[in-house]
Every structure is written in C-alpha cells, then in structure tokens.
Design a protein around this motif. Sequence first.
Motif, PDB file in Angstrom:
ATOM      1  N   PHE A 114      35.619  40.612  26.430  1.00 25.46           N
ATOM      2  CA  PHE A 114      35.332  39.719  27.540  1.00 25.46           C
ATOM      3  C   PHE A 114      34.250  40.334  28.441  1.00 25.46           C
ATOM      4  O   PHE A 114      34.180  41.555  28.584  1.00 25.46           O
ATOM      5  CB  PHE A 114      36.592  39.456  28.359  1.00 25.46           C
ATOM      6  CG  PHE A 114      37.545  38.489  27.719  1.00 25.46           C
ATOM      7  CD1 PHE A 114      37.566  37.161  28.111  1.00 25.46           C
ATOM      8  CD2 PHE A 114      38.412  38.902  26.718  1.00 25.46           C
ATOM      9  CE1 PHE A 114      38.446  36.264  27.520  1.00 25.46           C
ATOM     10  CE2 PHE A 114      39.296  38.019  26.120  1.00 25.46           C
ATOM     11  CZ  PHE A 114      39.310  36.689  26.517  1.00 25.46           C
ATOM     12  N   PRO A 115      33.398  39.512  29.077  1.00 22.72           N
ATOM     13  CA  PRO A 115      32.362  40.043  29.984  1.00 22.72           C
ATOM     14  C   PRO A 115      32.994  40.824  31.125  1.00 22.72           C
ATOM     15  O   PRO A 115      33.941  40.350  31.764  1.00 22.72           O
ATOM     16  CB  PRO A 115      31.643  38.782  30.494  1.00 22.72           C
ATOM     17  CG  PRO A 115      31.962  37.725  29.491  1.00 22.72           C
ATOM     18  CD  PRO A 115      33.316  38.046  28.949  1.00 22.72           C
ATOM     19  N   ILE A 116      32.475  42.008  31.387  1.00 24.29           N
ATOM     20  CA  ILE A 116      33.132  42.910  32.328  1.00 24.29           C
ATOM     21  C   ILE A 116      33.130  42.367  33.751  1.00 24.29           C
ATOM     22  O   ILE A 116      34.149  42.409  34.439  1.00 24.29           O
ATOM     23  CB  ILE A 116      32.480  44.313  32.278  1.00 24.29           C
ATOM     24  CG1 ILE A 116      33.111  45.223  33.323  1.00 24.29           C
ATOM     25  CG2 ILE A 116      30.988  44.261  32.437  1.00 24.29           C
ATOM     26  CD1 ILE A 116      32.639  46.640  33.271  1.00 24.29           C
ATOM     27  N   ALA A 117      31.983  41.843  34.237  1.00 28.09           N
ATOM     28  CA  ALA A 117      31.899  41.422  35.631  1.00 28.09           C
ATOM     29  C   ALA A 117      32.901  40.315  35.942  1.00 28.09           C
ATOM     30  O   ALA A 117      33.635  40.363  36.932  1.00 28.09           O
ATOM     31  CB  ALA A 117      30.477  40.958  35.956  1.00 28.09           C
ATOM     32  N   PHE A 118      32.955  39.305  35.089  1.00 30.40           N
ATOM     33  CA  PHE A 118      33.843  38.177  35.350  1.00 30.40           C
ATOM     34  C   PHE A 118      35.294  38.514  35.037  1.00 30.40           C
ATOM     35  O   PHE A 118      36.214  37.929  35.617  1.00 30.40           O
ATOM     36  CB  PHE A 118      33.360  36.960  34.563  1.00 30.40           C
ATOM     37  CG  PHE A 118      31.966  36.547  34.933  1.00 30.40           C
ATOM     38  CD1 PHE A 118      31.706  35.996  36.179  1.00 30.40           C
ATOM     39  CD2 PHE A 118      30.911  36.750  34.067  1.00 30.40           C
ATOM     40  CE1 PHE A 118      30.426  35.635  36.546  1.00 30.40           C
ATOM     41  CE2 PHE A 118      29.622  36.398  34.418  1.00 30.40           C
ATOM     42  CZ  PHE A 118      29.371  35.839  35.669  1.00 30.40           C
ATOM     43  N   THR A 119      35.512  39.460  34.136  1.00 29.60           N
ATOM     44  CA  THR A 119      36.875  39.941  33.904  1.00 29.60           C
ATOM     45  C   THR A 119      37.398  40.673  35.140  1.00 29.60           C
ATOM     46  O   THR A 119      38.556  40.510  35.539  1.00 29.60           O
ATOM     47  CB  THR A 119      36.915  40.877  32.687  1.00 29.60           C
ATOM     48  OG1 THR A 119      36.437  40.178  31.531  1.00 29.60           O
ATOM     49  CG2 THR A 119      38.326  41.365  32.418  1.00 29.60           C
ATOM     50  N   LEU A 120      36.541  41.478  35.752  1.00 34.51           N
ATOM     51  CA  LEU A 120      36.928  42.176  36.980  1.00 34.51           C
ATOM     52  C   LEU A 120      37.294  41.189  38.078  1.00 34.51           C
ATOM     53  O   LEU A 120      38.321  41.342  38.760  1.00 34.51           O
ATOM     54  CB  LEU A 120      35.770  43.065  37.448  1.00 34.51           C
ATOM     55  CG  LEU A 120      35.518  44.351  36.674  1.00 34.51           C
ATOM     56  CD1 LEU A 120      34.178  44.940  37.066  1.00 34.51           C
ATOM     57  CD2 LEU A 120      36.625  45.353  36.919  1.00 34.51           C
ATOM     58  N   MET A 121      36.451  40.168  38.266  1.00 30.88           N
ATOM     59  CA  MET A 121      36.733  39.190  39.318  1.00 30.88           C
ATOM     60  C   MET A 121      38.008  38.417  39.023  1.00 30.88           C
ATOM     61  O   MET A 121      38.828  38.174  39.917  1.00 30.88           O
ATOM     62  CB  MET A 121      35.546  38.237  39.466  1.00 30.88           C
ATOM     63  CG  MET A 121      34.391  38.827  40.249  1.00 30.88           C
ATOM     64  SD  MET A 121      33.091  37.639  40.624  1.00 30.88           S
ATOM     65  CE  MET A 121      32.243  37.587  39.049  1.00 30.88           C
ATOM     66  N   ALA A 122      38.181  38.000  37.757  1.00 30.82           N
ATOM     67  CA  ALA A 122      39.365  37.222  37.407  1.00 30.82           C
ATOM     68  C   ALA A 122      40.641  38.039  37.604  1.00 30.82           C
ATOM     69  O   ALA A 122      41.620  37.547  38.192  1.00 30.82           O
ATOM     70  CB  ALA A 122      39.252  36.747  35.950  1.00 30.82           C
ATOM     71  N   MET A 123      40.629  39.291  37.145  1.00 25.45           N
ATOM     72  CA  MET A 123      41.817  40.126  37.298  1.00 25.45           C
ATOM     73  C   MET A 123      42.086  40.423  38.776  1.00 25.45           C
ATOM     74  O   MET A 123      43.237  40.427  39.231  1.00 25.45           O
ATOM     75  CB  MET A 123      41.640  41.426  36.522  1.00 25.45           C
ATOM     76  CG  MET A 123      41.450  41.249  35.019  1.00 25.45           C
ATOM     77  SD  MET A 123      42.853  40.495  34.217  1.00 25.45           S
ATOM     78  CE  MET A 123      44.063  41.784  34.416  1.00 25.45           C
ATOM     79  N   GLY A 124      41.006  40.697  39.533  1.00 29.27           N
ATOM     80  CA  GLY A 124      41.182  40.975  40.955  1.00 29.27           C
ATOM     81  C   GLY A 124      41.736  39.785  41.704  1.00 29.27           C
ATOM     82  O   GLY A 124      42.649  39.919  42.540  1.00 29.27           O
ATOM     83  N   LEU A 125      41.207  38.585  41.420  1.00 26.96           N
ATOM     84  CA  LEU A 125      41.691  37.394  42.112  1.00 26.96           C
ATOM     85  C   LEU A 125      43.120  37.050  41.712  1.00 26.96           C
ATOM     86  O   LEU A 125      43.941  36.675  42.560  1.00 26.96           O
ATOM     87  CB  LEU A 125      40.760  36.212  41.801  1.00 26.96           C
ATOM     88  CG  LEU A 125      39.383  36.253  42.462  1.00 26.96           C
ATOM     89  CD1 LEU A 125      38.512  35.104  41.963  1.00 26.96           C
ATOM     90  CD2 LEU A 125      39.496  36.199  43.985  1.00 26.96           C
TER      91      LEU A 125
ATOM     92  N   ILE B  57      36.078  43.803  44.287  1.00 27.38           N
ATOM     93  CA  ILE B  57      37.273  42.965  44.402  1.00 27.38           C
ATOM     94  C   ILE B  57      38.424  43.617  43.653  1.00 27.38           C
ATOM     95  O   ILE B  57      39.543  43.748  44.162  1.00 27.38           O
ATOM     96  CB  ILE B  57      36.983  41.557  43.852  1.00 27.38           C
ATOM     97  CG1 ILE B  57      35.963  40.847  44.732  1.00 27.38           C
ATOM     98  CG2 ILE B  57      38.270  40.730  43.777  1.00 27.38           C
ATOM     99  CD1 ILE B  57      35.486  39.539  44.159  1.00 27.38           C
ATOM    100  N   PHE B  58      38.153  44.029  42.435  1.00 25.59           N
ATOM    101  CA  PHE B  58      39.170  44.672  41.611  1.00 25.59           C
ATOM    102  C   PHE B  58      39.702  45.935  42.286  1.00 25.59           C
ATOM    103  O   PHE B  58      40.914  46.140  42.391  1.00 25.59           O
ATOM    104  CB  PHE B  58      38.564  44.997  40.247  1.00 25.59           C
ATOM    105  CG  PHE B  58      39.531  45.587  39.259  1.00 25.59           C
ATOM    106  CD1 PHE B  58      40.183  44.780  38.337  1.00 25.59           C
ATOM    107  CD2 PHE B  58      39.782  46.955  39.223  1.00 25.59           C
ATOM    108  CE1 PHE B  58      41.084  45.323  37.422  1.00 25.59           C
ATOM    109  CE2 PHE B  58      40.672  47.501  38.317  1.00 25.59           C
ATOM    110  CZ  PHE B  58      41.330  46.678  37.408  1.00 25.59           C
ATOM    111  N   SER B  59      38.794  46.805  42.745  1.00 25.88           N
ATOM    112  CA  SER B  59      39.207  48.078  43.337  1.00 25.88           C
ATOM    113  C   SER B  59      39.953  47.874  44.650  1.00 25.88           C
ATOM    114  O   SER B  59      40.918  48.593  44.945  1.00 25.88           O
ATOM    115  CB  SER B  59      37.972  48.968  43.567  1.00 25.88           C
ATOM    116  OG  SER B  59      37.318  49.241  42.352  1.00 25.88           O
TER     117      SER B  59
END
Length: 471
Positions: free
Chosen positions: A22-33, A298-300
């Motif tokens: 999965f694309p890292i940037a959008f995976t980070l945002m999705a998991m963070g949200l 967001i993730f961090s």
Amino acid sequence: MSDAGLGLTQLLLFLFFIMLGFPIAFTLMAMGLFFGYLGMQERVFDLLVQRTYAVMSNDVLISVPLFVFMGYIIERANILDRLFRALQMASRNLPGSLAVATLVTCALFATATGIVGAVVTLMGLLAFPAMLRAGYDPRLAAGVTCAGGCLGILIPPSIMLILYGATAGVSVVQLYAAAFIPGVTLALLYVIYAVGVGIFQPHRAPRLPPDAVVAPLGQVLFALLTSFFPLAFLIAAVLGSILMGLATPSEAAAMGSLGSVVLAIAYRAFTFQKLKESVFLTARTSAMVCWLFVGSYIFSSVFGYLGGQSVVEEFVKSLPLNSFTFLLLAQVIIFILGWPLEWTEIIVIFVPIFLPLLDDFGVSPIFFGIMIALNLQTSFLSPPVAMAAFYLKGVAPPHVRLEDIFRGCMPFIYIVVFCMALVYVFPALVTWLPENLYGSATPVPGAPTLLDAPPAGGFTEQEEINLPPLN
C-alpha cells in the motif's frame, strides 16, 4: 484494549499494510485517522488540518523542490556522459580505472542530484555496459554502480538530511557540515576497494588496453575543464555558500537551480520539453515528500497520544544500556528495517521513536542523524528491497542476473559497516567540521521543526488538542 495497546496495534498494522504494497503516505494518514478516531474522536480531524497546514507552510522544506529541480535539470543536461569520459581518460593509468571513474562520477552526480534512482539508472546505461565490455566481473561492476549511486543519501545536499533535520529539529546546515567528511570518507573507501581489486584480482577488473583511451594530456585537461570543473564549481558554490553561512539551504538551492539551467544552456541541452519534464518530476517528488510528512506526523502524533511512544521509551530505558550500546542497538534495528522498508519509511516513522531517547543516553541528534544516513546506504543495497539493485536490473543486459547484482553489492555493505565503525571510534569525523565552522555540533536552539508552524486559527496544537509533544 488499552490506549497503549491501540498504539502498538497501530504500528504493527502499518507494517503489515506496507508489506502488502500500500502507498506509504496514505497508509500513514488512514491508520492515524482510524486509530486517532478511536482514541480522540472528532479531534483527530482538527489534527489532520493542523498537520497539513504545518507541513505546507514550513520553511524547512522549501529547499526540497529546489534541490530536486536542480538534480533533474542536470540529469537532462547530457553532462554525465561528458563527465564519465573525462574521468575515464584522467584515471586510465590506475588499476580498476573504469570502476574508479564510475565511483567518482557517481559521487559528483549524486552530490548534484541527491536522487538515487536517477544516478543508478543513468550510470547503469553508461558506465555499467562500458565495464562489461572491458571484461569486468559483472558482480563488481554492479556493486560499483549501485553503491556509487547511493552516495547521494549521505553527501550534501542530501534530501534525506533535509527530511531528518525537519523531523529532529536540528540545523540542516550543521547536518551538511557533519556529513561532509563521512561522505567523502565512504567514497574514498569505495575507490580504495576498486583499486585493490584491480591490483590483487586483475581478472575481475582488467586494465584497459593501451589504445583504448588514448589522448594527449592537453585533451584530457580540456575534457576536464569542459565537464568536470563546471559541475564541481556549481556544487562547490552551492555547498560552500551553505557551509560558510553566506546563504540558507533554500537560498543556495535556488542559486543551484539557476546554475543548473545556465549549465544546461551552456551545453546546448536546454529545451522547453526538458524543462517541462523537470518541473513535472519535481512537482511529483515534492508532493510525495509533503504528503509523506503530513501522514507521518498524524501517525506519530496519534501513536504518542495513545501511549505507544511511552511504552517504547520505558522498555528501552529498562534495558542495561549505555550510550554505545544504545547507539549500537538503534543502528542494528535500523539496519534490519532497511531490508523490507525504504529509507523514507524509516526516517518518518521509526526515527522519531528514537529521538526522545537521545537526551537520556547523551547522544547528539546530529551525530545520530549522520549514523542513520550511513546506515541507510545499506537499505538500498541489501535484499529483499535493495532498490538500487532493482534500478540497475531494469537497465542491465538480460544475462546479468539479479542474484549477481545482490552479490556484487555485498562487499560495499561491509565497507559501509566499516565506515560506521570508524565514525563510532573517531566521532571527530562528524563533529570536527561543524565545531570549527560554527563552534558546536549540537542542535541550534529554536531550530524550526514541522511542529513549530501554528495552525490557521492561530492556536498551537498543544493549546487546542492538548497532545503530548513528539520530542
């Protein structure tokens, strides 16, 4: 499940989805949200807006698109072929001359571009076939091309050091000064290895026949004057203005972008089509970097809010570690993470986990950053990811197997580890230049980070959401 359990689950699921591609940037945002909504409810959407504004308005990242643009313009200026031919003529009497010329060309071109994929691909089209035609061992030729192309991670102006500086809140200028000697040292170690192979294993790096590169001294000097020195002058002007305090990294990057356009015009290689391609690639790369930072913060932030950061900190503090063993443990973890992950994922996700622990063990974040930059050389060279190997395989002749490329990279991984050991034993390799230029090799008080920019409403994140700081 407790909040800390949610945080650790968030981290493990992120790794799982990244392994799936999965694309890292959008995976980070999705998991963070998602996990932020579980722990913070609607406030996580305020966090999304504030983090996006903080990243897009932060001055630290202005130099990224400018340096990227400079690299793409130089890449399309047809200077690489001239540079390689000139260095090939200049080093023709050295053992392993083609390998030496390749490494020096890679070092200069990596310094000018900082884009590993571009350097490895172009040298794979130019130098790699030349070494194969000269009878070089394909594994040696592959290792030289891949390792030389990765030097742009470490040698300024490195995009990775800019991102680390923005993440850790340390001066990019001091990072550049600290990285200069280790970067040159690593490049020299590569060259020494290539010359050693030429001396002790001449069947792997045969000398060129006497009539292969025949040129009088005057022609060699002219070739260097028209190819090597213009690029070297541009690089020296950009780095010199940064290190001497004459310009900020952003101002120097702007000057370098203009200089690259002038250089392309001088070589009669500047066209509107090439300019259009460079602008498009710069926009794409810069957008990737910005969204990567939005997602990572967001993730961090959510990870820290849920208590995942505290769990990691308490676990590390409970171990019987001193400064040396902490550094060793951190670098071993980053080395292992470099097998399945790319350097961007390591910088934006896992490095912030270590940053709050540096004060506890008395480690300078600048020294830590240079060790990471050295260590991340291996992430491009070690399987199974080894992006440099895949870049080269994409342009290599069909008979060159990916296994051969991996094996060719292994000696250079050992050289990187040896260079890291040198820096551990002689930390002055990192600290001497910034101490003599700026009086210290410590973070500049008040150095801007991505957490410093206020949201549009004028309130800080701590005032509006009351999240714990990352650092």
